[in-house]
Enzyme design. Structure first.
Site, PDB file in Angstrom:
ATOM      1  N   HIS A 119       0.572  -3.059   6.224  1.00  0.00           N
ATOM      2  CA  HIS A 119      -0.892  -2.614   6.387  1.00  0.00           C
ATOM      3  C   HIS A 119      -1.775  -3.175   5.557  1.00  0.00           C
ATOM      4  CE1 HIS A 119      -0.809  -1.140   1.548  1.00  0.00           C
ATOM      5  NE2 HIS A 119      -2.512  -1.771   2.490  1.00  0.00           N
ATOM      6  N   ASP A 149       6.084  -2.479   4.375  1.00  0.00           N
ATOM      7  CA  ASP A 149       5.277  -2.546   3.793  1.00  0.00           C
ATOM      8  C   ASP A 149       5.550  -3.990   3.237  1.00  0.00           C
ATOM      9  OD1 ASP A 149       2.762  -2.485   3.939  1.00  0.00           O
ATOM     10  OD2 ASP A 149       2.342  -1.100   2.273  1.00  0.00           O
ATOM     11  N   SER A 223      -3.845  -4.681  -2.562  1.00  0.00           N
ATOM     12  CA  SER A 223      -2.675  -4.135  -1.100  1.00  0.00           C
ATOM     13  C   SER A 223      -2.073  -6.049  -1.199  1.00  0.00           C
ATOM     14  CB  SER A 223      -2.465  -3.714  -0.117  1.00  0.00           C
ATOM     15  OG  SER A 223      -3.056  -2.136  -1.181  1.00  0.00           O
TER      16      SER A 223
END
Length: 417
Positions: A119, A149, A223
């Protein structure tokens, strides 16, 4: 089903206790809590006596093993060991930016492959990367999943650099970890905690299954960063999500769940056309995981202290490498601190000095309307190449403001009055 350790009732199909994390086994009746407490107390006393008896027997063996580089995996990590581990890992962790936002990544192999979250780079074929020294380069997305992801980048400039080692075993609850990333743009930050849960599942566009839950601080920008075992220094997962209600609750995709896919991309890269077909999930950042910027930000004593203490750690690296880039994103441009620190740190470049931060603690916080002042105590040694050591212990005031995005920035640093 009742937990045999704490007596809490769990759902019948639960694998681990929701209260203490113990792996559950079938129990037909609720255990007698009083009896359990008696047994535990008696056992602790008995074990204490037994421990005293055997400590002397094993002490010489322990010393011998330590001298030969063998450390018990059950021994807690010393503060200086963690500091050295963080220093070793930081050169292989990067801040990744696109026109849509930013995240983190880490070096996967000696071919220059960098792991990040899907993402973070979805919708792009090329991205920017910034290393811990502030050097910026570009990377090409060579692998990205629409279900897991995870993504892989090819960075030519990182070829032949030493990658991080990934642990393909399953980690246990209670494993001490260090989470790396660039939360809120504070590049290459490290926070320490524990694996607090496993087998966590949720639906947010990607298939998030069997995730690690951990209690180290994570925020937007984390992330894609590595979750590292604090004992072994190996990557056990990739940080992927957090709860905005409590940013000390983070989630990580286990290394064993993505390793084979990463190897496949590194060996057989996807074409740019196929990469471009993978678009961001519109429902990825739901309310539970998205950071909503507010119009009115207020200073918070706890986060101000954390910010000041993190700054002291980064300042240590800035002096050691003579590089202002380590703290530049934490200092207000054109401020007194900016104008004084940049030339001061440049004096250390190429001098081959080592800085050992012994202690750094925020003492008190004074919050005004437009700024806050955090008083800190710092103690460190500056060790020169000839072995000469200068010990410094001092108290200083950090004057801190907040920008329009809610980020803390230092405007002035002065000796404590």
């Amino acid at each position: 089903m009742f937990c045999g350790r704490c007596g809490i009732e769990n759902e019948q199909q639960a694998k681990h206790c929701v209260d203490c994390g113990l792996k559950l086994q079938e129990l037909l009746v609720k255990p007698n809590t009083k009896i359990n407490y008696f047994i535990i107390s008696f056992s602790v006393a008995l074990l204490s006596i037994f421990a005293v008896a055997i400590i002397h027997f094993f002490s010489s063996t322990t010393v011998s093993e330590t001298n030969n580089g063998i450390a018990s995996e059950h021994t807690d990590v010393k503060e200086n060991d963690k500091t050295e581990l963080i220093k070793e890992i930081q050169p292989s962790v990067y801040t990744i930016s696109t026109e849509a936002g930013m995240g983190s990544g880490f070096l996967f192999d000696e071919k220059g492959s960098v792991v990040t979250s899907a993402h973070v780079v979805a919708g792009f074929t090329e991205v920017w990367l910034r290393d811990f020294m502030g050097h910026i380069t570009t990377g090409r997305v060579i692998g990205i999943s629409d279900e897991l992801d995870v993504a892989l980048l090819e960075v030519v400039e990182y070829k032949d650099k030493e990658p991080l080692v990934m642990d393909k075993n399953i980690s246990e609850i209670g494993t001490k970890i260090i989470a790396f990333g660039s939360p809120y743009g504070f590049e290459n930050s490290a926070s320490i905690g524990y694996v607090s849960g496993i087998d966590r599942d949720f639906d947010a566009g990607y298939q998030y299954e069997d995730l690690y839950q951990f209690d180290a601080q994570t925020s937007p920008g984390s992330s894609g960063g590595p979750l590292v075992d604090a004992y072994t220094g190996k990557v056990i997962g990739i940080n992927t999500a957090f709860l905005t209600e409590d940013e000390s609750i983070g989630f990580s995709i286990p290394a064993h769940a993505m390793y084979s896919q990463l190897e496949k991309w590194a060996t057989s890269p996807m074409s740019s056309e196929d990469v471009a077909k993978i678009k961001p999930h519109e429902d990825l950042f739901e309310e539970s995981f998205e950071y909503a910027y507010e119009d009115d930000y207020v200073f918070d004593e706890v986060t101000l202290k954390d910010f000041a203490e993190d700054f002291m750690v980064d300042y240590e690296s800035a002096v050691e490498y003579g590089n202002f880039a380590f703290i530049e994103d934490r200092v207000e441009p054109n401020s007194v601190a900016y104008e004084e620190l940049k030339p001061y740190l440049a004096r250390f470049k190429g001098k081959d000095v080592r800085v050992n931060l012994i202690a750094g603690k925020a003492l008190k916080v004074l919050i005004e309307n437009e700024h806050a002042v955090v008083s800190v105590q710092e103690e460190f040694n500056i060790i020169e190449i000839d072995g000469k050591t200068t010990s410094i212990k001092r108290e200083r005031d950090y004057t801190i403001v907040m920008n329009q995005y809610g980020y803390y920035l230092i405007t002035d640093i002065s000796l404590y009055d």
